[in-house]
Design a protein around this motif. Structure first.
Motif, short mmCIF file in Angstrom:
data_model
loop_
_atom_site.label_atom_id
_atom_site.label_comp_id
_atom_site.label_asym_id
_atom_site.label_seq_id
_atom_site.Cartn_x
_atom_site.Cartn_y
_atom_site.Cartn_z
N THR A 1 19.49 -28.88 9.61
CA THR A 1 19.22 -30.15 8.93
C THR A 1 18.13 -30.95 9.63
O THR A 1 17.62 -31.92 9.07
CB THR A 1 20.49 -31.01 8.85
N GLN A 2 17.79 -30.58 10.86
CA GLN A 2 16.76 -31.29 11.62
C GLN A 2 15.35 -30.79 11.34
O GLN A 2 14.38 -31.46 11.67
CB GLN A 2 17.05 -31.19 13.13
N HIS A 3 15.23 -29.61 10.77
CA HIS A 3 13.90 -29.06 10.49
C HIS A 3 13.24 -29.81 9.34
O HIS A 3 13.91 -30.37 8.46
CB HIS A 3 14.00 -27.57 10.15
N LEU A 4 11.90 -29.77 9.32
CA LEU A 4 11.14 -30.45 8.28
C LEU A 4 11.51 -29.92 6.90
O LEU A 4 11.61 -30.68 5.93
CB LEU A 4 9.63 -30.28 8.54
N GLY A 5 11.72 -28.60 6.80
CA GLY A 5 12.03 -28.00 5.51
C GLY A 5 13.28 -28.56 4.86
O GLY A 5 13.42 -28.53 3.64
N SER A 6 14.18 -29.07 5.69
CA SER A 6 15.43 -29.63 5.15
C SER A 6 15.28 -31.09 4.73
O SER A 6 16.21 -31.67 4.17
CB SER A 6 16.55 -29.52 6.20
N LYS A 7 14.12 -31.67 5.03
CA LYS A 7 13.92 -33.10 4.77
C LYS A 7 12.92 -33.38 3.67
O LYS A 7 12.58 -34.54 3.41
CB LYS A 7 13.48 -33.79 6.07
N ILE A 8 12.41 -32.33 3.05
CA ILE A 8 11.44 -32.55 1.97
C ILE A 8 12.07 -32.22 0.63
O ILE A 8 13.07 -31.51 0.54
CB ILE A 8 10.16 -31.70 2.17
N VAL A 9 11.48 -32.77 -0.43
CA VAL A 9 11.95 -32.54 -1.79
C VAL A 9 11.16 -31.36 -2.37
O VAL A 9 9.94 -31.31 -2.25
CB VAL A 9 11.76 -33.79 -2.67
N LEU A 10 11.86 -30.42 -3.00
CA LEU A 10 11.22 -29.18 -3.44
C LEU A 10 11.17 -29.08 -4.96
O LEU A 10 12.09 -29.50 -5.67
CB LEU A 10 12.00 -27.99 -2.89
N HIS A 11 10.07 -28.49 -5.43
CA HIS A 11 9.94 -28.17 -6.84
C HIS A 11 10.51 -26.76 -7.05
O HIS A 11 9.93 -25.78 -6.58
CB HIS A 11 8.47 -28.22 -7.27
N THR A 12 11.64 -26.67 -7.71
CA THR A 12 12.30 -25.39 -7.96
C THR A 12 12.42 -25.15 -9.46
O THR A 12 12.07 -26.02 -10.27
CB THR A 12 13.71 -25.37 -7.34
N ASN A 13 12.92 -23.98 -9.81
CA ASN A 13 13.13 -23.69 -11.23
C ASN A 13 14.17 -24.62 -11.85
O ASN A 13 14.19 -24.83 -13.06
CB ASN A 13 13.58 -22.24 -11.40
N ASP A 14 15.04 -25.15 -11.01
CA ASP A 14 16.14 -25.99 -11.51
C ASP A 14 15.83 -27.48 -11.51
O ASP A 14 16.44 -28.24 -12.27
CB ASP A 14 17.40 -25.75 -10.66
#
Length: 383
Positions: free
Chosen positions: A22-35
């Motif tokens: 949860t500390q990594h940057l990837g866990s703190k950004i909003v993602l564009h997904t198929n859903d």
């Protein structure tokens, strides 16, 4: 409009991000997904991939940004408060012009919403698409290119990563107010090109100048709207690009410092990183360039033109030709020089604007040296 031209992140990246803490940057950004797609009203910075490198005549592979995303999202963020989204990728269109159109529409819409796009991948002619995005904003554009070359071409040549600047200069509508190259290497540029930069009152700093004193580039970024980075401006020993070998160029620390200057500028509203060779090695430096740009963004101070000069310390330096007026921010210790301009030649109405400058230029003026920055701005008949 923004998502009409964007492909969501693929399962490989989503699986990788899911495995992070949860500390990594990837866990703190909003993602564009198929859903789901990010709510752009809640976003400050948007990352966009462009998978079209047809403007690079030497490109040997198609664009793949998986390594870049893994490197970037595997990092830890600083003490950041801005909301960051990864909007996915722009695929290569049927023609380069189709890709330009998609990039232009996406970035224009984001800039209007006060969202800063970070565009990664593709050949550097995508800078032309970013520049054209400002057409819809009806404003003049200051472009800064971190590049070993000026990227001039013949007027009738097809636009490429080596010739896009010519198109920017000659195509209508012409919204380019100033261009500045940072890091050019003389042996890659003809004397005619160097003379043309001078003739157009543009700015250019040799690699050695900036490497010896990187702070001279800070005022340039402070006045920029669009910043374009050619990864070939970085020497191969630091970039990991041994496909297009560059023995000379910026080192890793220098390119990250320049990226931070771009991020900290109150005025920069779009940032592009181009000519990625798709290697895992080069992905490391790209991710760090992005990280430092975002870090710089979090230290923006919203000074001039967003703040008022009334709060600055004012210094008047008398020269033989005329008095120069400098301003110093008591908040950041940054300097500006006042540039007078004529609003109407009919009634001789005069106004002034502030141009970013350095403390060294103020000292030079105290020694009766007219700053070149002031001289060029005057020759352009500013505004």
């Amino acid at each position: 409009m923004e998502f009409d031209f964007l492909v969501p992140l693929d399962a490989e990246i989503l699986d990788y991000i899911q495995g992070l803490s949860t500390q990594h940057l990837g866990s703190k950004i909003v993602l564009h997904t198929n859903d789901s797609a990010p709510d752009l009203d809640q976003i400050n910075i948007a990352i966009i991939g462009v998978l079209d490198n047809r403007g690079d005549r030497n490109a040997k592979t198609t664009v793949n940004l998986s390594h870049v995303r893994k490197e970037l999202y595997g990092m830890f963020p600083g003490n950041w408060k801005a909301s960051i989204a990864d909007l996915g990728d722009v695929l290569a269109g049927n023609s380069k012009e189709d890709t330009y159109f998609a990039v232009r529409k996406i970035t224009s819409s984001l800039i209007k919403k006060k969202i800063i796009p970070i565009v990664i991948g593709g050949s550097q002619d995508m800078t032309y698409a970013l520049y054209r995005a400002y057409d819809d904003l009806e404003q003049m554009v200051n472009l800064v290119s971190i590049d070993s070359k000026f990227d001039f071409g013949k007027e009738n040549d097809a636009i490429t990563s080596d010739s896009f600047l010519t198109k920017i200069i000659i195509d209508e509508p012409n919204n380019l107010f100033n261009f500045c190259n940072i890091g050019y290497q003389t042996y890659y540029n003809s004397q005619e090109e160097i003379d043309l930069i001078e003739k157009l009152f543009f700015d250019a700093y040799r690699l050695g100048e900036v490497s010896n004193n990187i702070s001279i580039s800070e005022p340039v970024f402070r006045d920029a709207d669009l910043v374009s980075v050619d990864l070939r401006a970085i020497k191969s020993s630091d970039s990991g690009n041994f496909i297009d070998f560059n023995p000379n160029g910026f080192n890793g620390k220098e390119i990250c410092s320049l990226s931070r200057y771009a991020g900290i500028s109150d005025k920069v509203s779009s940032f592009g990183i181009f000519n990625h060779n798709n290697s895992k090695q080069e992905a490391v430096i790209i991710s760090q360039i992005c990280w430092y740009f975002i870090e710089g963004y979090h230290y923006r101070s919203n000074e001039y033109p967003f703040g008022s000069r009334e709060k600055y310390l004012k210094y008047i330096v008398p020269l033989e030709e005329e008095d120069l007026v400098f301003y110093k921010s008591d908040k950041t210790d940054r300097w500006w020089i006042e540039i007078p301009f004529v609003v109407s030649s009919h009634n001789k109405l005069k106004k002034s604007t502030l141009l970013p400058c350095s403390y060294e230029e103020y000292l030079a003026a105290c020694n009766q040296e007219m700053p070149e920055r002031w001289w060029k701005a005057q020759r352009k008949n500013i505004l």
